[in-house]
Design an enzyme around this catalytic site. Structure first.
Site, PDB file in Angstrom:
ATOM      1  N   TYR A 142      43.052  36.886  48.580  1.00 23.09           N
ATOM      2  CA  TYR A 142      42.652  38.200  48.084  1.00 23.09           C
ATOM      3  C   TYR A 142      42.930  38.272  46.582  1.00 23.09           C
ATOM      4  O   TYR A 142      43.878  37.680  46.081  1.00 23.09           O
ATOM      5  CB  TYR A 142      43.404  39.326  48.805  1.00 23.09           C
ATOM      6  CG  TYR A 142      44.909  39.263  48.682  1.00 23.09           C
ATOM      7  CD1 TYR A 142      45.589  39.946  47.672  1.00 23.09           C
ATOM      8  CD2 TYR A 142      45.665  38.522  49.586  1.00 23.09           C
ATOM      9  CE1 TYR A 142      46.968  39.897  47.569  1.00 23.09           C
ATOM     10  CE2 TYR A 142      47.051  38.468  49.487  1.00 23.09           C
ATOM     11  CZ  TYR A 142      47.686  39.146  48.480  1.00 23.09           C
ATOM     12  OH  TYR A 142      49.058  39.088  48.367  1.00 23.09           O
ATOM     13  N   PRO A 143      42.107  39.004  45.852  1.00 18.72           N
ATOM     14  CA  PRO A 143      42.378  39.270  44.432  1.00 18.72           C
ATOM     15  C   PRO A 143      43.132  40.586  44.290  1.00 18.72           C
ATOM     16  O   PRO A 143      43.065  41.454  45.178  1.00 18.72           O
ATOM     17  CB  PRO A 143      40.980  39.368  43.821  1.00 18.72           C
ATOM     18  CG  PRO A 143      40.147  39.926  44.928  1.00 18.72           C
ATOM     19  CD  PRO A 143      40.742  39.419  46.234  1.00 18.72           C
ATOM     20  N   HIS A 165      60.438  42.226  45.020  1.00 19.56           N
ATOM     21  CA  HIS A 165      59.241  41.839  45.769  1.00 19.56           C
ATOM     22  C   HIS A 165      59.387  40.406  46.273  1.00 19.56           C
ATOM     23  O   HIS A 165      59.057  40.084  47.419  1.00 19.56           O
ATOM     24  CB  HIS A 165      58.024  41.978  44.853  1.00 19.56           C
ATOM     25  CG  HIS A 165      56.718  42.031  45.578  1.00 19.56           C
ATOM     26  ND1 HIS A 165      56.370  43.069  46.400  1.00 19.56           N
ATOM     27  CD2 HIS A 165      55.665  41.170  45.593  1.00 19.56           C
ATOM     28  CE1 HIS A 165      55.155  42.868  46.890  1.00 19.56           C
ATOM     29  NE2 HIS A 165      54.718  41.711  46.426  1.00 19.56           N
ATOM     30  N   GLN A 176      52.484  30.263  49.205  1.00 21.39           N
ATOM     31  CA  GLN A 176      51.539  30.983  48.370  1.00 21.39           C
ATOM     32  C   GLN A 176      51.161  30.186  47.134  1.00 21.39           C
ATOM     33  O   GLN A 176      51.931  29.368  46.642  1.00 21.39           O
ATOM     34  CB  GLN A 176      52.121  32.329  47.938  1.00 21.39           C
ATOM     35  CG  GLN A 176      53.308  32.208  46.987  1.00 21.39           C
ATOM     36  CD  GLN A 176      53.815  33.556  46.507  1.00 21.39           C
ATOM     37  OE1 GLN A 176      53.277  34.596  46.867  1.00 21.39           O
ATOM     38  NE2 GLN A 176      54.856  33.547  45.697  1.00 21.39           N
TER      39      GLN A 176
END
Length: 494
Positions: free
Chosen positions: A152-153, A179, A192
């Site tokens: 996803y962007p 985060h 990721q």
């Protein structure tokens, strides 16, 4: 007016997510010979990309996209935009391209920023090895063998109520640090790749997540939605989900058959076998330890020791791949961090073992050893392990003016533990007087006092081999046959 401080960034490989839709009506109506040609040329193109025949380095992988947004995703990472451009145009010259239309695409470049490690940008080449290795793995990532992909962007919000770019640097860094703590809970389950796309595409970043269990990715993203870095400041584009497929399964995919095929030896992943031929490794472990040079040099060491009757492991079949890092952190704190990672690593069949080894010498660093069945799995784990506290170096990345050896899998029969440590102390006294010897440490698994390994540093390979050829070493080997549970095995460092 105060201008906010932007983080420094460093860029690595360029990334293309190339989404293709298949014209199924045209495919069904095409003569068999056209379809066969399209399959042959498509498989050759995709296989060539995954072999990286077109560049000195890089990665490519093929995925079957789920849902209506596309059918195929070809993911490319290459050193230059010219490499990416060439791959795009090469596909258009295949017969397979006649049956596809580009459904979407995304162009970006892998990056790390000062939010992650301001010290790295301030210290440059003097930054500690652990951080440097981790950053290198982010800039030139190995595509994991995971079955599932989510892409996803995203943008950072610039609205009237929440404007990311109006925040002070330290506040932004705190948001991202918190985060990142969520992501650490999924280490070993979700990997990721973060790539920047400001000026390249419609959003500011492209995020690609990999995992064997799709629900791990779902749970990670759901949990992150509640973190202020996302809830207040994130805007997202389309999400794509896909499954990894091998180029040789293209015919099965187009025929509507299960992918991967059940009889695939590779399990659907071209790298899943863990084949590392053609790659280099650093120090190696085993009864003898190993070298800081290429595999050919290590095989010479192995052969020479075997001629002396010293077991040096088998070149294929039983080898494992190791990540070994050294930390100056408090051992208890380090173990707590490692244990959290290990619980996630245990979700993978390729994980052999991860443990903390404490030195008997108070001046030596604590070691973290992580063993894996494949080189790629070990390298992926290295990225997470490099974030452990106070990592000072990673074995295999030592200075060029020395040569390291590492002996692992010294599992001692409990009744002979004191005998083993006594012999080590005698050997250490002898080594201290040898030319070219710098240091030798005995480290003990804090969860199993009978599990140990030995790490040495020498001025040169020949200095170490002088010891390995000595009568004293041969006598130690013979002694070990009686007090060790099993023979030590050969280890390649990731």
């Amino acid at each position: 007016m105060e201008r906010r401080q932007p983080p420094q960034t460093e860029e690595g490989w360029y990334v293309l997510h190339d989404f293709r839709s298949i014209d199924w009506d045209a495919w069904r109506d095409a003569p068999e010979r056209r379809r066969e040609r399209a399959i042959d040329e498509g498989m050759e193109y995709l296989t060539s990309c995954e072999r990286v025949d077109d560049a000195d380095e890089g990665e490519s992988a093929t995925f079957a996209v789920l849902g209506h947004k596309a059918d195929l995703l070809v993911l490319h990472l290459r050193p230059t935009l010219a490499d990416i451009d060439t791959l795009e145009r090469r596909f258009e010259h295949t017969a397979l391209a006649e049956f596809t239309e580009r459904a979407d695409s995304y162009v970006s470049v892998t990056e790390v920023s000062g939010y992650m490690s301001q010290d790295y940008f301030e210290e440059g080449e003097t930054a500690d090895t652990g951080i440097a290795n981790y950053i290198e793995s982010r800039l030139k990532p190995a595509l994991p063998d995971s079955d599932f992909l989510c892409f996803y962007p995203m943008d950072k919000r610039r609205g009237p109520d929440h404007n990311w770019y109006e925040l002070p640097f330290d506040e932004r860094a705190d948001y991202l640090s918190n985060h990142g703590e969520i992501g650490k809970d999924y280490a070993g389950r979700v990997t990721q790749i973060i790539a920047g796309s400001i000026g390249f595409d419609d959003f500011e970043w492209g995020i690609t997540l990999f995992g064997d269990d799709p629900t791990d990715v779902k749970e990670l993203l759901y949990e992150m939605r509640f973190d202020p870095s996302s809830s207040r400041f994130a805007e997202f584009g389309q999400f794509f989900s896909a499954r990894r497929m091998d180029p040789t399964d293209l015919d099965a995919y187009l025929a509507g058959e299960p992918v991967p095929q059940e009889d695939d030896a590779h399990g659907g992943h071209p790298h899943a076998s863990g084949d590392t031929e053609g790659h280099h490794h650093g120090e190696s472990g085993g009864h003898h330890g190993g070298s800081g040079g290429p595999r050919g040099e290590d095989e010479d060491v192995r052969s020479e020791l075997e001629e002396q009757g010293v077991y040096a492991g088998q070149p294929h079949g039983e080898d494992v791949h190791a990540v070994v890092l050294y930390s100056e952190a408090d051992s208890d704190d380090l173990f707590e961090e490692v244990d959290g990672l290990r619980q996630n690593f245990d979700h993978y069949d390729t994980h052999v073992k991860t443990a903390v080894y404490e030195p008997r010498d108070d001046d030596a660093e604590t070691a973290v050893v992580s063993l894996w069945d494949t080189d790629r799995a070990a390298n992926t784990a290295a990225g997470f392990l490099a974030e452990l506290p106070e990592i000072v170096r990673q074995a295999g990345d030592d200075e060029d003016d020395s040569w390291g050896t590492m002996g692992m899998f010294y599992t001692v029969k409990p009744e002979h533990r004191s005998d083993f440590t006594g012999v080590f102390d005698d050997a250490a006294d002898m080594l201290a007087d040898m030319d070219g010897h710098r240091k030798t440490d005995l480290l003990v698994n804090r969860e199993d006092e009978n599990d140990m390994f030995i790490a040495s540093r020498w001025d040169s390979r020949e200095d170490a081999m002088t010891f390995f050829r000595s009568d004293a070493f041969s006598e130690t080997v013979e002694f070990g046959r009686d007090i060790l549970v099993d023979r030590p095995r050969h280890v390649f460092l990731a």
